[in-house]
Design an enzyme around this catalytic site. Structure first.
Site: not given
Ligand code: GUN
Length: 283
Positions: A49, A93, A116
């Site tokens: 990311k 995360q 998110d």
């Molecule tokens: N863990 C797996 N997918 C995601 C996501 O889309 N956002 C976050 N914050 N954690 C994740």
């Protein structure tokens, strides 16, 4: 003939577009990612990311905290990011270590920086059909992929397997918003195979390698694989691609399907939040 839903190519087009638009602004969008602990998969996701953000001209900040960080300490980091005018988007995360209350941490994020779309403010607005600041990245990416291939969802019988807050729940809401008839299956559902067999579209987010085989598929169905299951260093989807693809009209590969779309939507959400925060509606 089976058409591959090429998430990688679609994501690259979206990212190039965001990169071009970003150049028009004197300031750069900035994404902050908080990573707690040393879950190897999470470490890879966060690195990807951050690198992707930088590759399209964004700034990125990764805050890495030890697995035994206290809830108060983690909350303090979130509050600091909320206050920092240079940070446009905050992502914590998931999953977090068990001693931390994920919902409490997520709720601490300012909704206008909640990239998110996981806070109850943004999720609630999505559920009510109002515009949230951000829509969860994986579901948004799947819808975008359908749009890219002109797949009309209206009236389709769609089976979503998995009811997580990250994928299944928001995805069901988005699909219903497109006038699909949505069935959400989960670990307690009875006879998922029969539910799948009568579905026009199957979207699997169960996290079990090769869970969906040809017995689950109606001829001509559309199959979307959200699974990222690791077998040593190999990534395997929820769908047994070799047996399912010949029956499907459209299918996503793993890797190269939903995964790149998720990252592209994260960048799009970051860019959108940046624009909202600066009230720069010039483009
Ligand atoms: N863990 C797996 N997918 C995601 C996501 O889309 N956002 C976050 N914050 N954690 C994740």
């Amino acid at each position: 003939m089976t058409i591959i839903l090429d998430g990688k190519n679609t994501a690259n087009k979206i990212l190039e577009n965001i990169c071009e638009k970003t150049k028009q602004f004197p300031k750069k969008p900035k994404l902050a990612v908080v990573l707690v602990g040393d879950n190897p998969a999470s470490e890879i996701y966060v690195k990807n990311k951050s690198l992707k953000a930088q590759s399209i001209g964004f700034e990125s900040l990764v805050i890495k905290l030890p697995a035994d960080v206290t809830e108060d300490n983690l909350l303090e980091h979130v509050y600091i990011l909320n206050e920092d005018v240079n940070i446009n988007a905050i992502l914590v995360q998931l999953p977090l270590p068990k001693h931390l209350n994920s919902q409490k941490i997520i709720e601490a994020i300012e909704p206008i920086k909640d990239v998110d779309g996981f806070t109850s403010y943004n999720f609630g607005r999505l559920a009510l059909g109002y515009n949230p600041y951000a829509i969860p990245c994986t579901p948004k990416g799947i819808i975008r992929l359908f749009d890219e291939y002109n797949i009309n969802l209206e009236g389709k019988n769609i089976l979503v397997i998995g009811r997580s807050n990250i994928v299944g729940k928001p995805l069901s809401l988005l699909l219903e918003g497109r006038n699909a008839t949505v069935t959400m299956a989960h670990s307690k559902s009875i006879d998922i195979k029969s539910l799948a067999k009568r579905s026009d579209i199957i979207i699997s987010a169960v996290g079990k390698a090769n869970f969906i085989n040809s017995d689950f598929i109606k001829e001509g169905a559309i199959v979307v694989d959200v699974g990222i299951n690791r077998d040593n260093n190999v990534i395997i989807g929820d769908v047994d691609f070799i047996s399912v693809a010949p029956l499907a009209s459209f299918i996503t590969p793993v890797p190269g399907g939903v995964g790149p779309m998720t990252i592209a939507m994260l960048m799009e959400n970051t860019f959108e939040l940046f624009k909202i925060q600066h009230s720069l509606f010039l483009i």
